[in-house]
Design a protein around this motif. Structure first.
Motif, PDB file in Angstrom:
ATOM      1  N   TRP A 151       0.826  -1.216   0.000  1.00  0.00           N
ATOM      2  CA  TRP A 151       0.000   0.000   0.000  1.00  0.00           C
ATOM      3  C   TRP A 151       0.854   1.257   0.000  1.00  0.00           C
ATOM      4  O   TRP A 151       0.620   2.179  -0.768  1.00  0.00           O
ATOM      5  CB  TRP A 151      -0.925   0.028   1.234  1.00  0.00           C
ATOM      6  CG  TRP A 151      -2.250  -0.589   0.977  1.00  0.00           C
ATOM      7  CD1 TRP A 151      -2.712  -1.740   1.522  1.00  0.00           C
ATOM      8  CD2 TRP A 151      -3.293  -0.101   0.120  1.00  0.00           C
ATOM      9  NE1 TRP A 151      -3.977  -2.008   1.052  1.00  0.00           N
ATOM     10  CE2 TRP A 151      -4.361  -1.028   0.203  1.00  0.00           C
ATOM     11  CE3 TRP A 151      -3.429   1.012  -0.697  1.00  0.00           C
ATOM     12  CZ2 TRP A 151      -5.534  -0.857  -0.512  1.00  0.00           C
ATOM     13  CZ3 TRP A 151      -4.607   1.183  -1.405  1.00  0.00           C
ATOM     14  CH2 TRP A 151      -5.642   0.246  -1.309  1.00  0.00           C
ATOM     15  N   ARG A 169      -4.769   8.843   5.318  1.00  0.00           N
ATOM     16  CA  ARG A 169      -4.589   7.589   6.060  1.00  0.00           C
ATOM     17  C   ARG A 169      -4.513   6.478   5.024  1.00  0.00           C
ATOM     18  O   ARG A 169      -5.244   6.463   4.052  1.00  0.00           O
ATOM     19  CB  ARG A 169      -5.747   7.358   7.010  1.00  0.00           C
ATOM     20  CG  ARG A 169      -5.900   8.479   8.013  1.00  0.00           C
ATOM     21  CD  ARG A 169      -4.918   8.403   9.122  1.00  0.00           C
ATOM     22  NE  ARG A 169      -5.313   7.359  10.070  1.00  0.00           N
ATOM     23  CZ  ARG A 169      -4.654   7.085  11.175  1.00  0.00           C
ATOM     24  NH1 ARG A 169      -3.543   7.719  11.454  1.00  0.00           N
ATOM     25  NH2 ARG A 169      -5.066   6.150  11.993  1.00  0.00           N
ATOM     26  N   VAL A 170      -3.632   5.556   5.321  1.00  0.00           N
ATOM     27  CA  VAL A 170      -3.289   4.572   4.322  1.00  0.00           C
ATOM     28  C   VAL A 170      -4.485   3.754   3.873  1.00  0.00           C
ATOM     29  O   VAL A 170      -5.216   3.222   4.696  1.00  0.00           O
ATOM     30  CB  VAL A 170      -2.232   3.639   4.902  1.00  0.00           C
ATOM     31  CG1 VAL A 170      -2.069   2.420   4.035  1.00  0.00           C
ATOM     32  CG2 VAL A 170      -0.936   4.386   5.028  1.00  0.00           C
ATOM     33  N   GLY A 171      -4.668   3.687   2.575  1.00  0.00           N
ATOM     34  CA  GLY A 171      -5.607   2.730   2.006  1.00  0.00           C
ATOM     35  C   GLY A 171      -7.066   2.976   2.318  1.00  0.00           C
ATOM     36  O   GLY A 171      -7.907   2.165   1.990  1.00  0.00           O
ATOM     37  N   GLU A 172      -7.346   4.097   2.961  1.00  0.00           N
ATOM     38  CA  GLU A 172      -8.728   4.279   3.387  1.00  0.00           C
ATOM     39  C   GLU A 172      -9.675   4.401   2.194  1.00  0.00           C
ATOM     40  O   GLU A 172     -10.807   3.999   2.263  1.00  0.00           O
ATOM     41  CB  GLU A 172      -8.855   5.512   4.270  1.00  0.00           C
ATOM     42  CG  GLU A 172      -8.152   5.341   5.612  1.00  0.00           C
ATOM     43  CD  GLU A 172      -9.130   5.148   6.743  1.00  0.00           C
ATOM     44  OE1 GLU A 172     -10.306   5.456   6.566  1.00  0.00           O
ATOM     45  OE2 GLU A 172      -8.707   4.685   7.808  1.00  0.00           O
ATOM     46  N   GLU A 173      -9.158   4.972   1.125  1.00  0.00           N
ATOM     47  CA  GLU A 173     -10.072   5.153   0.000  1.00  0.00           C
ATOM     48  C   GLU A 173     -10.084   3.899  -0.870  1.00  0.00           C
ATOM     49  O   GLU A 173      -9.057   3.261  -1.061  1.00  0.00           O
ATOM     50  CB  GLU A 173      -9.682   6.392  -0.827  1.00  0.00           C
ATOM     51  CG  GLU A 173      -8.598   6.168  -1.841  1.00  0.00           C
ATOM     52  CD  GLU A 173      -7.212   6.302  -1.234  1.00  0.00           C
ATOM     53  OE1 GLU A 173      -6.274   6.470  -1.987  1.00  0.00           O
ATOM     54  OE2 GLU A 173      -7.078   6.221   0.011  1.00  0.00           O
TER      55      GLU A 173
END
Lengths: 175, 767
Positions: A151, A169-173
């Motif tokens: 990621w 924030r990592v990968g939230e989307e």
């Protein structure tokens, strides 16, 4: 097998090439791998040996700007060509934007895949300055990383690619 | 007196990142010593055979070959090692027990010559009957792997002399109450037999060791996680005081357990001893695969519940294939047993766990061992209970989960985590209460992993005269970010910026004792030692300053690399000058962690319970059986996050390994021979295997045993993911009892009328 060559007079060839912008001339055995040439002769240790089968990408270097697996490329194949290794990416001490992005996005863990990952990404961005996420994933498929879960690598490459994604924030989307 | 370094809780960049992005970070394989030879290993082609003779004369005669090592070179030492059970010779003596076992090793001027020499070694074998599966190894007339009355104890696990029962090298049982009675009373009983495959850790850097003898002293540069345990085993093997063995650990290219304990170091040291020159042995991937792997497992489990979904009892039998030598098998067996009941309020449970010798490569540690093996099984049964009781799958967990302070299992540490809160977070991230898009399944899994290993760590902080600090600690930097996080702890305590703190690599002649780097222990335990060391330095600085101003230390404050008294300040260099009357000297602090209760044994452990939790939303292509991961969710119940981004990075990495373990990773054996020993055939996750979305949540309840309430993470997500995926599949009506979840298996499950059932149980009766 290799024993036929061992202990016998071995044929040697002279090659000249450019490595990280510098001219290099060397007398090598035709069977010498580019990875061993770079690591053992030139002391460029950034390219790593892992899978030996052109799967993992840890040994990736750029040959005339295109990524190759140095573990499966003969040094002879690089004659008259330009090799770029991770050691040659920073210019005058200034990190390449991808190197900076890998630091900022915590896209580095053990570091064993990092050189190859960055060089492959560099090649992608040179040809396709604004790749889509799918294109990045497809292009980096030949570079394994066992630590990061990818990621942060994706985010780092996207940040340089200027694809308009905000750093969050990592990968939230979701894609 | 407060430290205001605010060194923790911030996502400072990794202290090793610049070296790593510029190709300057050095690993064991990057080391070149003058006169260094290259070692290659000749490996057994049979799973079980007697060695009648090894003729190395042709190999020795090859120009460029310096030494050839065989078992005959070890007559002056006791060549057996193994940290839990001393059952393994560093090179085969008279017998080979797995395909890939080292039979001879060549040291030559270059690698190609060494490789060529291997082909000139003639080994005469007498092939013996082999037990290459657990079924075969547990059969009544099975060939015995180790024909001894008692297995010799290794140096570390305190197991004493074990009496093997046939090929069972270790058994561990945990129990509470009477399960039989609960099962009689139960309204719902779910039971099944399950298998978990052998898995390869694939640390990208294969095991590498370089050994150099100088007189009777040996220095080893190794890609190892536990330098002090390697040192002890080498000293034991070669009859040396530990001070004559020096283990240096450069950067390590991933560990995940594969580089825990002793691996290629003994054979490298023995080869260098014979060659009288430095030798490097660097494994290739196929060799790394036969050096260590994850245990394959067979498990029978049944769960009893009442009609309202109250969980009553669980009974588990499990068999772990530890291969030809125990390696970390006993610990894996014990940890699997601990994970088997799952984190619920059982009236009764009974778990029998066995470690089985087979003629396969040895199995050891791999991230979240035990929990990864068991959690998907236990959690799939909890889901099944919920379905039969007609209650929601989150609800059944909220009702039955242990609360903080409750006993997890007899003799262990009570629960130290808010599992109910963690499950709620997963459910929320999965939008549990919102309708699912058609064709998608949702699942979650929660469990506990006995973490921390033995709580023994030490650290030294050396504050230098210019105000910089050296942190000496033997925690291995293998990607997890230990050097960064431990620097942040010093930063916090000494109010020094992270940039002014240097953490060199582990070196047993320089950095003090640390038990190991694994079991999610470093930030918690090494970190506690680091905090204590830094506090000693801080206390001394305050004492010097207090003396200078004639005030009590508590009136003083540490901030910005100085001690302050009201508006007056003395920098750290000032204070060191004050102490030594000179522009030199240093202030040294020591920190020690040792067991505060019990002795850290299997039974007394763990140091803390690591929360293993994950959630998944999946879709399945009915035509191909291929699983598409729409969303993965993890919760890092970390106590206190020293560096939140590094915690998330651990979660993401563990989750992707969990996906690999769940979806496609399996070492395939035929007659003890691995069939997929290259990465062409053994598929690990690539960037294209990423889920569409990944969500990681931090939980910081400060309920861990480390400094500031820290507890470890980094493994739990790996165990949580397979459980979540298996349960998401069951949500789609696809029930599985073996991993990995290959498209073929899913397709077959989709097209079977019911749960895929084997014709016969794997074991007809309990061995």
């Amino acid at each position: 097998m290799t024993e036929g060559l061992i202990g016998q007079e071995r044929p040697l060839v002279t090659i000249s090439l450019r490595v990280n912008g510098e001219p290099v001339e060397a007398v090598i055995e035709p069977r010498e791998l580019l990875l061993d040439f770079l690591r053992d002769r030139l002391g460029l240790m950034g390219a790593k040996r892992s899978c030996d089968t052109q799967v993992c990408g840890a040994c990736t270097v750029l040959l005339d700007d295109l990524p190759v697996s140095a573990c499966c490329t003969l040094a002879y194949e690089a004659r008259g060509r330009e090799v770029l290794t991770i050691e040659g990416l920073a210019q005058d001490g200034a990190l390449h934007p991808l190197q900076q992005a890998f630091i900022e996005h915590t896209a580095v863990q053990c570091g064993f895949c990092t050189s190859g990952m960055i060089l492959t990404a560099r090649s992608l961005l040179q040809d396709h300055p604004r790749p889509t996420r799918q294109e990045i994933r497809h292009y980096l498929k030949g570079n394994l990383c066992r630590c990061t879960g990818y990621w942060n690598i994706l985010k780092a490459v996207e940040s340089v690619a200027g694809s308009g994604r905000q750093r969050g924030r990592v990968g939230e989307e979701a894609t | 007196m407060t430290a205001s370094g605010s060194g923790i809780g911030r996502s400072v960049p990794r202290v090793d990142a610049r070296e790593k992005v510029t190709g300057q970070a050095r690993f064991a394989g990057d080391l070149k010593l003058p006169g260094m030879l290259h070692g290659k290993v000749l490996r057994s082609i049979y799973p079980h055979a007697r060695i009648l003779g090894v003729d190395v004369s042709k190999a020795e005669a090859l120009p460029g070959v310096v030494a050839v090592l065989t078992g005959a070179d070890l007559l002056d030492i006791d060549p057996y090692y193994g940290h839990s059970i001393k059952d393994r010779p560093l090179i085969a003596i008279d017998r080979v027990r797995f395909v890939g076992e080292p039979v001879a090793a060549v040291a030559a001027e270059d690698e190609a010559t060494a490789e060529a020499a291997l082909n000139l070694i003639e080994v005469e074998y007498e092939v013996l009957p082999a037990a290459t599966t657990m079924q075969a190894a547990l059969a009544e007339d099975a060939p015995l792997l180790h024909e001894v009355e008692k297995l010799r104890p290794g140096l570390f696990h305190g197991l004493g002399e074990l009496r093997p029962q046939g090929n069972i090298c270790y058994q561990h049982t945990i129990a509470r109450g009477e399960v039989a009675e609960a099962f009689e009373r139960a309204d719902i009983v779910v039971e099944g037999e399950y298998t978990f495959p052998a898995v390869y850790q694939y640390a990208m850097e294969p095991h590498t060791a370089v050994a150099q003898w100088e007189g009777d002293q040996v220095t080893v540069w190794a890609s190892c996680q536990h330098p002090y345990l390697v040192r002890a085993e080498l000293a034991d093997l070669f009859g040396l005081p530990v001070t004559d063995v020096r283990v240096i650990v450069p950067y390590v290219g991933g560990g995940f357990g594969s580089k825990s304990y002793t691996k290629m170091e003994p054979i490298t040291v023995a080869l260098a001893r014979k060659a009288r020159r430095p030798v490097r042995i660097a494994n290739r991937v196929d060799e790394a695969m036969v050096t260590t792997r994850r245990h394959n497992m067979v498990c029978r489990m049944r769960t009893a519940a009442s009609a309202d979904g109250t969980l009553l009892a669980r009974q588990v039998s499990l068999w772990l294939d530890t291969g030809a030598y125990a390696d970390n098998g006993p610990r894996v067996v014990a940890t699997a047993a601990d994970a088997a009941p799952g984190p619920y309020r059982w009236e009764s449970f009974h778990v029998d766990a066995y470690g089985v010798y087979t003629n396969r490569p040895p199995s050891g540690s791999y991230r979240a061992f035990g929990a990864t093996h068991l959690q998907w099984i236990g959690e799939s049964q909890v889901d099944e209970v919920a379905r039969r009781a007609g209650i929601d799958r989150v609800e059944i967990r909220l009702c039955n989960l242990l609360r903080p302070g409750e006993e997890v299992r007899p003799g262990g540490k009570p629960l130290d985590a808010d599992l109910v809160g963690d499950v709620r977070k997963i459910a929320e991230a999965l939008d549990w209460d919102s309708p699912k898009p058609p064709g998608t399944g949702r699942g979650l899994g929660v469990g506990l992993l006995a973490a921390g290993a033995r709580p023994v760590s030490t650290a030294i902080v050396r504050l230098q005269a210019d105000g910089t600090a050296l942190l000496l600690v033997s925690t291995t930097e293998m990607g997890q970010g230990a050097r960064t996080v431990l620097s942040q702890l010093v930063s916090e305590e000494l109010a020094l910026p992270v940039e002014r703190i240097k953490v060199p690599g582990g070196d047993t002649n320089v950095t003090p004792y640390d038990r190991s780097t694994g079991a999610s222990r470093s930030t918690t335990l090494a970190g506690k030692a680091v905090q204590r060391a830094a506090r000693q330095v801080r206390d001394e600085l305050l004492a010097i300053a207090g003396e200078h101003w004639g005030v009590a230390p508590h009136a003083l404050e540490l901030r910005q690399g100085a001690v302050w008294y009201g508006g007056k300040s003395l920098t750290f260099p000032d204070l060191i000058h004050e102490r030594f009357g000179f522009s030199g000297g240093e202030i040294i602090g020591h920190g020690t962690v040792r067991p505060e209760a019990g002795k850290g044994s299997y039974a007394a452990g763990p140091v803390f319970w690591e929360v293993c939790i994950g959630g998944a939303e999946v879709r399945v292509d009915p035509g191909t059986g291929r699983i598409h991961i729409l969303k993965l969710v993890s919760v890092a119940d970390v106590g206190h996050a020293v560096n939140p981004e590094l915690v998330e990075a651990q979660e993401m990495g563990a989750s992707m390994q969990g996906l690999g373990n769940a979806l496609f990773e399996e070492m395939v054996f035929d007659e003890g021979q691995i069939l997929n020993s290259t990465l062409l055939d053994y598929h690990v996750p690539t960037i294209e295997d990423l889920p569409d979305a990944f969500i990681s949540r931090l939980v910081e309840n400060e309920d861990g045993p480390g400094a500031y309430g820290i507890k470890g993470v980094g493994e739990g997500a790996l165990a949580g993911v397979p459980a979540a995926v298996v349960n998401a599949l069951a949500d789609l009506g696809i029930k599985v009892n073996e991993l990995p979840l290959t498209p073929e298996r899913i397709w077959r499950a989709l097209h079977a009328s019911d749960v895929p059932q084997r014709q016969e149980p794997i074991f007809k009766e309990n061995p």
